[in-house]
Design a protein around this motif. Structure first.
Motif, PDB file in Angstrom:
ATOM      1  N   VAL A  50     128.399 -32.529 -13.564  1.00 13.04           N
ATOM      2  CA  VAL A  50     128.570 -31.474 -12.563  1.00 13.04           C
ATOM      3  C   VAL A  50     129.626 -30.495 -13.066  1.00 13.04           C
ATOM      4  O   VAL A  50     130.694 -30.896 -13.528  1.00 13.04           O
ATOM      5  CB  VAL A  50     129.011 -32.049 -11.196  1.00 13.04           C
ATOM      6  CG1 VAL A  50     129.164 -30.937 -10.166  1.00 13.04           C
ATOM      7  CG2 VAL A  50     128.044 -33.119 -10.704  1.00 13.04           C
ATOM      8  N   PHE A  51     129.295 -29.209 -12.964  1.00 13.73           N
ATOM      9  CA  PHE A  51     130.207 -28.128 -13.329  1.00 13.73           C
ATOM     10  C   PHE A  51     130.440 -27.274 -12.087  1.00 13.73           C
ATOM     11  O   PHE A  51     129.537 -27.132 -11.260  1.00 13.73           O
ATOM     12  CB  PHE A  51     129.587 -27.258 -14.428  1.00 13.73           C
ATOM     13  CG  PHE A  51     129.243 -28.019 -15.677  1.00 13.73           C
ATOM     14  CD1 PHE A  51     130.185 -28.181 -16.686  1.00 13.73           C
ATOM     15  CD2 PHE A  51     127.981 -28.575 -15.855  1.00 13.73           C
ATOM     16  CE1 PHE A  51     129.868 -28.878 -17.842  1.00 13.73           C
ATOM     17  CE2 PHE A  51     127.658 -29.266 -17.013  1.00 13.73           C
ATOM     18  CZ  PHE A  51     128.606 -29.427 -18.004  1.00 13.73           C
ATOM     19  N   ALA A  52     131.627 -26.685 -11.965  1.00 14.39           N
ATOM     20  CA  ALA A  52     131.916 -25.883 -10.774  1.00 14.39           C
ATOM     21  C   ALA A  52     132.752 -24.652 -11.110  1.00 14.39           C
ATOM     22  O   ALA A  52     133.566 -24.662 -12.024  1.00 14.39           O
ATOM     23  CB  ALA A  52     132.648 -26.736  -9.731  1.00 14.39           C
TER      24      ALA A  52
ATOM     25  N   PHE B   5     127.332 -16.919  -6.417  1.00 15.62           N
ATOM     26  CA  PHE B   5     126.341 -17.986  -6.309  1.00 15.62           C
ATOM     27  C   PHE B   5     125.731 -18.200  -7.668  1.00 15.62           C
ATOM     28  O   PHE B   5     125.382 -17.215  -8.320  1.00 15.62           O
ATOM     29  CB  PHE B   5     125.230 -17.654  -5.301  1.00 15.62           C
ATOM     30  CG  PHE B   5     124.223 -18.776  -5.180  1.00 15.62           C
ATOM     31  CD1 PHE B   5     124.454 -19.836  -4.329  1.00 15.62           C
ATOM     32  CD2 PHE B   5     123.072 -18.784  -5.953  1.00 15.62           C
ATOM     33  CE1 PHE B   5     123.543 -20.888  -4.237  1.00 15.62           C
ATOM     34  CE2 PHE B   5     122.158 -19.834  -5.869  1.00 15.62           C
ATOM     35  CZ  PHE B   5     122.397 -20.886  -5.008  1.00 15.62           C
ATOM     36  N   PRO B   6     125.620 -19.411  -8.100  1.00 12.95           N
ATOM     37  CA  PRO B   6     126.041 -20.660  -7.463  1.00 12.95           C
ATOM     38  C   PRO B   6     127.510 -20.950  -7.732  1.00 12.95           C
ATOM     39  O   PRO B   6     128.110 -20.338  -8.610  1.00 12.95           O
ATOM     40  CB  PRO B   6     125.158 -21.693  -8.152  1.00 12.95           C
ATOM     41  CG  PRO B   6     124.996 -21.158  -9.548  1.00 12.95           C
ATOM     42  CD  PRO B   6     124.934 -19.663  -9.378  1.00 12.95           C
TER      43      PRO B   6
ATOM     44  N   GLY C 105     125.658 -23.788  -3.567  1.00 16.25           N
ATOM     45  CA  GLY C 105     126.850 -23.090  -3.118  1.00 16.25           C
ATOM     46  C   GLY C 105     126.536 -22.241  -1.910  1.00 16.25           C
ATOM     47  O   GLY C 105     125.458 -22.337  -1.320  1.00 16.25           O
ATOM     48  N   LYS C 106     127.474 -21.423  -1.579  1.00 15.95           N
ATOM     49  CA  LYS C 106     127.295 -20.512  -0.451  1.00 15.95           C
ATOM     50  C   LYS C 106     126.898 -19.138  -0.969  1.00 15.95           C
ATOM     51  O   LYS C 106     127.430 -18.662  -1.958  1.00 15.95           O
ATOM     52  CB  LYS C 106     128.570 -20.409   0.369  1.00 15.95           C
ATOM     53  CG  LYS C 106     128.900 -21.677   1.130  1.00 15.95           C
ATOM     54  CD  LYS C 106     129.922 -21.418   2.205  1.00 15.95           C
ATOM     55  CE  LYS C 106     130.249 -22.675   2.968  1.00 15.95           C
ATOM     56  NZ  LYS C 106     129.162 -23.165   3.785  1.00 15.95           N
ATOM     57  N   GLU C 107     125.953 -18.532  -0.279  1.00 12.32           N
ATOM     58  CA  GLU C 107     125.555 -17.163  -0.566  1.00 12.32           C
ATOM     59  C   GLU C 107     125.574 -16.430   0.760  1.00 12.32           C
ATOM     60  O   GLU C 107     124.854 -16.800   1.694  1.00 12.32           O
ATOM     61  CB  GLU C 107     124.170 -17.131  -1.212  1.00 12.32           C
ATOM     62  CG  GLU C 107     123.792 -15.762  -1.721  1.00 12.32           C
ATOM     63  CD  GLU C 107     122.539 -15.813  -2.580  1.00 12.32           C
ATOM     64  OE1 GLU C 107     122.449 -14.974  -3.488  1.00 12.32           O
ATOM     65  OE2 GLU C 107     121.670 -16.650  -2.340  1.00 12.32           O
ATOM     66  N   LYS C 108     126.451 -15.423   0.847  1.00 17.69           N
ATOM     67  CA  LYS C 108     126.661 -14.685   2.097  1.00 17.69           C
ATOM     68  C   LYS C 108     127.005 -15.636   3.238  1.00 17.69           C
ATOM     69  O   LYS C 108     126.525 -15.504   4.356  1.00 17.69           O
ATOM     70  CB  LYS C 108     125.437 -13.840   2.433  1.00 17.69           C
ATOM     71  CG  LYS C 108     125.147 -12.781   1.385  1.00 17.69           C
ATOM     72  CD  LYS C 108     123.938 -11.971   1.728  1.00 17.69           C
ATOM     73  CE  LYS C 108     123.689 -10.983   0.599  1.00 17.69           C
ATOM     74  NZ  LYS C 108     122.451 -10.254   0.750  1.00 17.69           N
ATOM     75  N   GLY C 109     127.825 -16.654   2.911  1.00 25.53           N
ATOM     76  CA  GLY C 109     128.305 -17.592   3.917  1.00 25.53           C
ATOM     77  C   GLY C 109     127.336 -18.699   4.296  1.00 25.53           C
ATOM     78  O   GLY C 109     127.645 -19.535   5.141  1.00 25.53           O
TER      79      GLY C 109
END
Length: 152
Positions: A108-110, A116-117, A135-139
């Protein structure tokens, strides 16, 4: 000086073996190879070179209707700040994702600051190689996932 203490001092003073940059990537070699799959009429392929010189180089391509509809230059590299996944979708400037989790057949990479992502996951099982971005995109929580089988 007593013999055991003297031996301990000698061992502490011996130079340690240098760590090669590639050593940090050796346990990710399971990603290497040519992987292929299809989804919604699109042929997908991902190619990864074996670890060498502190890098694994990759390429992803999607083909639909006989045309390349997207591609991405990829690399996993070992550097002074640790191991990172570097993505260049469509050949755009690189975006780095730091290694945050590593297992026998999962990594896993972050990059929490990325739009996004924010996370990229790879894992391997009997079905083949899987990748997931999330991940989050536009909340709003978003995710996309792919599965490829070994081509060669």
């Amino acid at each position: 000086m007593k013999t055991p203490s003297f031996l301990a001092l000698i061992v502490l003073c011996l130079p340690s073996a240098p760590v090669r940059a590639g050593d940090a990537l050796d346990d990710l070699a399971w990603i290497a190879g040519t992987w292929e799959g299809t989804a919604d009429g699109m042929a997908m392929e991902e190619h990864w070179l074996e670890p060498s010189g502190g890098t694994m180089l990759g390429l992803h391509r999607d083909v639909a209707g006989g045309r390349t509809v997207s591609f991405e230059f990829l690399r996993i590299e070992a550097g002074p700040d640790g191991v990172a996944y570097v993505a260049q979708p469509g050949g755009r400037p690189p975006t780095r994702f730091a290694l945050v989790e590593r297992g026998k057949d999962r990594v896993v990479f972050a990059n929490p600051a990325h739009d996004f992502p924010q996370r990229i996951l790879y894992w391997r099982d009997a079905a083949g190689l899987h990748a997931r971005v999330e991940g989050k995109e536009k909340g709003v929580d978003q995710a996309m996932e792919w599965t490829w089988r070994k081509a060669r």
